[in-house]
Scaffold this motif. Structure first.
Motif, PDB file in Angstrom:
ATOM      1  N   MET A   1       0.814  -1.209   0.000  1.00  0.00           N
ATOM      2  CA  MET A   1       0.000   0.000   0.000  1.00  0.00           C
ATOM      3  C   MET A   1       0.853   1.267   0.000  1.00  0.00           C
ATOM      4  SD  MET A   1      -3.396   0.284   2.276  1.00  0.00           S
ATOM      5  CE  MET A   1      -3.511  -1.303   3.016  1.00  0.00           C
ATOM      6  N   VAL A   2       1.953   1.259   0.703  1.00  0.00           N
ATOM      7  CA  VAL A   2       2.814   2.440   0.787  1.00  0.00           C
ATOM      8  C   VAL A   2       3.362   2.797  -0.595  1.00  0.00           C
ATOM      9  CG1 VAL A   2       4.965   3.311   1.772  1.00  0.00           C
ATOM     10  CG2 VAL A   2       3.426   1.952   3.176  1.00  0.00           C
ATOM     11  N   ASP A   3       3.800   1.791  -1.335  1.00  0.00           N
ATOM     12  CA  ASP A   3       4.357   2.038  -2.673  1.00  0.00           C
ATOM     13  C   ASP A   3       3.299   2.562  -3.626  1.00  0.00           C
ATOM     14  OD1 ASP A   3       6.786   1.127  -1.751  1.00  0.00           O
ATOM     15  OD2 ASP A   3       6.473  -0.916  -2.471  1.00  0.00           O
ATOM     16  N   VAL A   4       2.115   1.986  -3.571  1.00  0.00           N
ATOM     17  CA  VAL A   4       1.029   2.432  -4.440  1.00  0.00           C
ATOM     18  C   VAL A   4       0.628   3.859  -4.093  1.00  0.00           C
ATOM     19  CG1 VAL A   4      -1.369   2.012  -5.110  1.00  0.00           C
ATOM     20  CG2 VAL A   4       0.195   0.087  -4.839  1.00  0.00           C
ATOM     21  N   ASP A   5       0.546   4.158  -2.798  1.00  0.00           N
ATOM     22  CA  ASP A   5       0.193   5.510  -2.365  1.00  0.00           C
ATOM     23  C   ASP A   5       1.229   6.531  -2.816  1.00  0.00           C
ATOM     24  OD1 ASP A   5      -2.100   4.566  -1.205  1.00  0.00           O
ATOM     25  OD2 ASP A   5      -1.300   4.545   0.842  1.00  0.00           O
ATOM     26  N   GLU A   6       2.509   6.180  -2.725  1.00  0.00           N
ATOM     27  CA  GLU A   6       3.571   7.099  -3.173  1.00  0.00           C
ATOM     28  C   GLU A   6       3.452   7.380  -4.666  1.00  0.00           C
ATOM     29  OE1 GLU A   6       7.431   5.633  -2.135  1.00  0.00           O
ATOM     30  OE2 GLU A   6       6.965   5.608   0.010  1.00  0.00           O
ATOM     31  N   ALA A   7       3.266   6.336  -5.457  1.00  0.00           N
ATOM     32  CA  ALA A   7       3.166   6.514  -6.911  1.00  0.00           C
ATOM     33  C   ALA A   7       1.932   7.326  -7.270  1.00  0.00           C
ATOM     34  CB  ALA A   7       3.134   5.155  -7.609  1.00  0.00           C
ATOM     35  N   LEU A   8       0.799   7.039  -6.632  1.00  0.00           N
ATOM     36  CA  LEU A   8      -0.423   7.776  -6.935  1.00  0.00           C
ATOM     37  C   LEU A   8      -0.331   9.237  -6.489  1.00  0.00           C
ATOM     38  CD1 LEU A   8      -3.198   5.157  -6.143  1.00  0.00           C
ATOM     39  CD2 LEU A   8      -2.430   5.962  -8.375  1.00  0.00           C
ATOM     40  N   SER A   9       0.291   9.496  -5.362  1.00  0.00           N
ATOM     41  CA  SER A   9       0.419  10.894  -4.931  1.00  0.00           C
ATOM     42  C   SER A   9       1.336  11.664  -5.869  1.00  0.00           C
ATOM     43  CB  SER A   9       0.921  10.979  -3.489  1.00  0.00           C
ATOM     44  OG  SER A   9       2.240  10.500  -3.383  1.00  0.00           O
ATOM     45  N   ARG A  10       2.384  11.025  -6.367  1.00  0.00           N
ATOM     46  CA  ARG A  10       3.280  11.691  -7.325  1.00  0.00           C
ATOM     47  C   ARG A  10       2.528  11.994  -8.626  1.00  0.00           C
ATOM     48  NH1 ARG A  10       8.610  11.849  -9.481  1.00  0.00           N
ATOM     49  NH2 ARG A  10       8.365  13.435 -11.092  1.00  0.00           N
ATOM     50  N   LEU A  11       1.753  11.028  -9.118  1.00  0.00           N
ATOM     51  CA  LEU A  11       0.979  11.249 -10.336  1.00  0.00           C
ATOM     52  C   LEU A  11      -0.098  12.304 -10.126  1.00  0.00           C
ATOM     53  CD1 LEU A  11       0.638   7.580 -11.599  1.00  0.00           C
ATOM     54  CD2 LEU A  11       2.088   9.380 -12.524  1.00  0.00           C
ATOM     55  N   GLY A  12      -0.729  12.314  -8.952  1.00  0.00           N
ATOM     56  CA  GLY A  12      -1.727  13.325  -8.641  1.00  0.00           C
ATOM     57  C   GLY A  12      -1.126  14.724  -8.621  1.00  0.00           C
ATOM     58  N   ALA A  13       0.070  14.857  -8.059  1.00  0.00           N
ATOM     59  CA  ALA A  13       0.739  16.152  -8.035  1.00  0.00           C
ATOM     60  C   ALA A  13       1.097  16.611  -9.445  1.00  0.00           C
ATOM     61  CB  ALA A  13       2.004  16.068  -7.174  1.00  0.00           C
ATOM     62  N   GLU A  14       1.555  15.686 -10.289  1.00  0.00           N
ATOM     63  CA  GLU A  14       1.877  16.029 -11.679  1.00  0.00           C
ATOM     64  C   GLU A  14       0.631  16.496 -12.429  1.00  0.00           C
ATOM     65  OE1 GLU A  14       4.683  15.893 -13.713  1.00  0.00           O
ATOM     66  OE2 GLU A  14       6.009  15.435 -12.043  1.00  0.00           O
ATOM     67  N   LEU A  15      -0.482  15.791 -12.242  1.00  0.00           N
ATOM     68  CA  LEU A  15      -1.716  16.180 -12.923  1.00  0.00           C
ATOM     69  C   LEU A  15      -2.225  17.532 -12.425  1.00  0.00           C
ATOM     70  CD1 LEU A  15      -3.623  12.782 -13.123  1.00  0.00           C
ATOM     71  CD2 LEU A  15      -2.594  14.071 -15.000  1.00  0.00           C
ATOM     72  N   ALA A  16      -2.133  17.791 -11.125  1.00  0.00           N
ATOM     73  CA  ALA A  16      -2.568  19.077 -10.589  1.00  0.00           C
ATOM     74  C   ALA A  16      -1.708  20.212 -11.143  1.00  0.00           C
ATOM     75  CB  ALA A  16      -2.498  19.060  -9.062  1.00  0.00           C
ATOM     76  N   GLU A  17      -0.408  19.964 -11.267  1.00  0.00           N
ATOM     77  CA  GLU A  17       0.490  20.981 -11.825  1.00  0.00           C
ATOM     78  C   GLU A  17       0.158  21.250 -13.292  1.00  0.00           C
ATOM     79  OE1 GLU A  17       5.209  21.178 -12.840  1.00  0.00           O
ATOM     80  OE2 GLU A  17       4.641  20.334 -10.896  1.00  0.00           O
TER      81      GLU A  17
END
Length: 134
Positions: A68-84
């Motif tokens: 779960m930690v790895d998936v959460d890290e990857a999704l948060s990084r992708l979410g930040a990229e999309l928001a930017e």
């Protein structure tokens, strides 16, 4: 009856030997412990994430699926990229809307290249007829 006991004893010995070999009994470890698979962030830190980066992303497996930690890290990084990217698109759209509104009020052509001369109006001929695109 002796054959039955002999086969039973042989089967117990074989099962015990295989179990000890698999578990590592005896002095050497046959099956060595594997270090847990860790997520090394393959997403680039120095540039925006692209489609190829997402396709190359492989998350390590855990006992019951993905960690779960790895998936959460990857999704948060992708979410930040999309928001930017969304913020940048909104900024560019508002800049374009402002430029279009200014062009409408001043009557300028947004697509005119620097150094272009305005198109000449069709000239009247000496005989009173207008020249149309030849």
């Amino acid at each position: 009856m002796r054959v039955f006991w002999f086969l039973l004893l042989t089967m117990v010995v074989v099962v015990t030997a295989v179990t000890l070999a698999v578990v590592g009994g005896g002095g050497s470890a046959v099956l060595q412990d594997v270090p847990p698979e860790r997520f090394t962030d393959p997403l680039p830190a120095a540039r925006p994430v692209g489609r190829a980066d997402i396709e190359a992303l492989r998350l390590p497996m855990a006992l019951r699926g993905y960690r779960m930690v790895d998936v959460d890290e990857a999704l948060s990084r992708l979410g930040a990229e999309l928001a930017e990217r969304d913020a940048r698109i909104a900024e560019l759209e508002s800049t374009l809307a402002g430029a279009q509104a200014a062009a409408v009020t001043t009557g300028t052509d947004l697509f005119k290249q620097p150094g272009d001369r305005p198109a000449a109006e069709p000239a009247d001929r000496a005989d009173g007829t207008e020249e149309h695109g030849r």
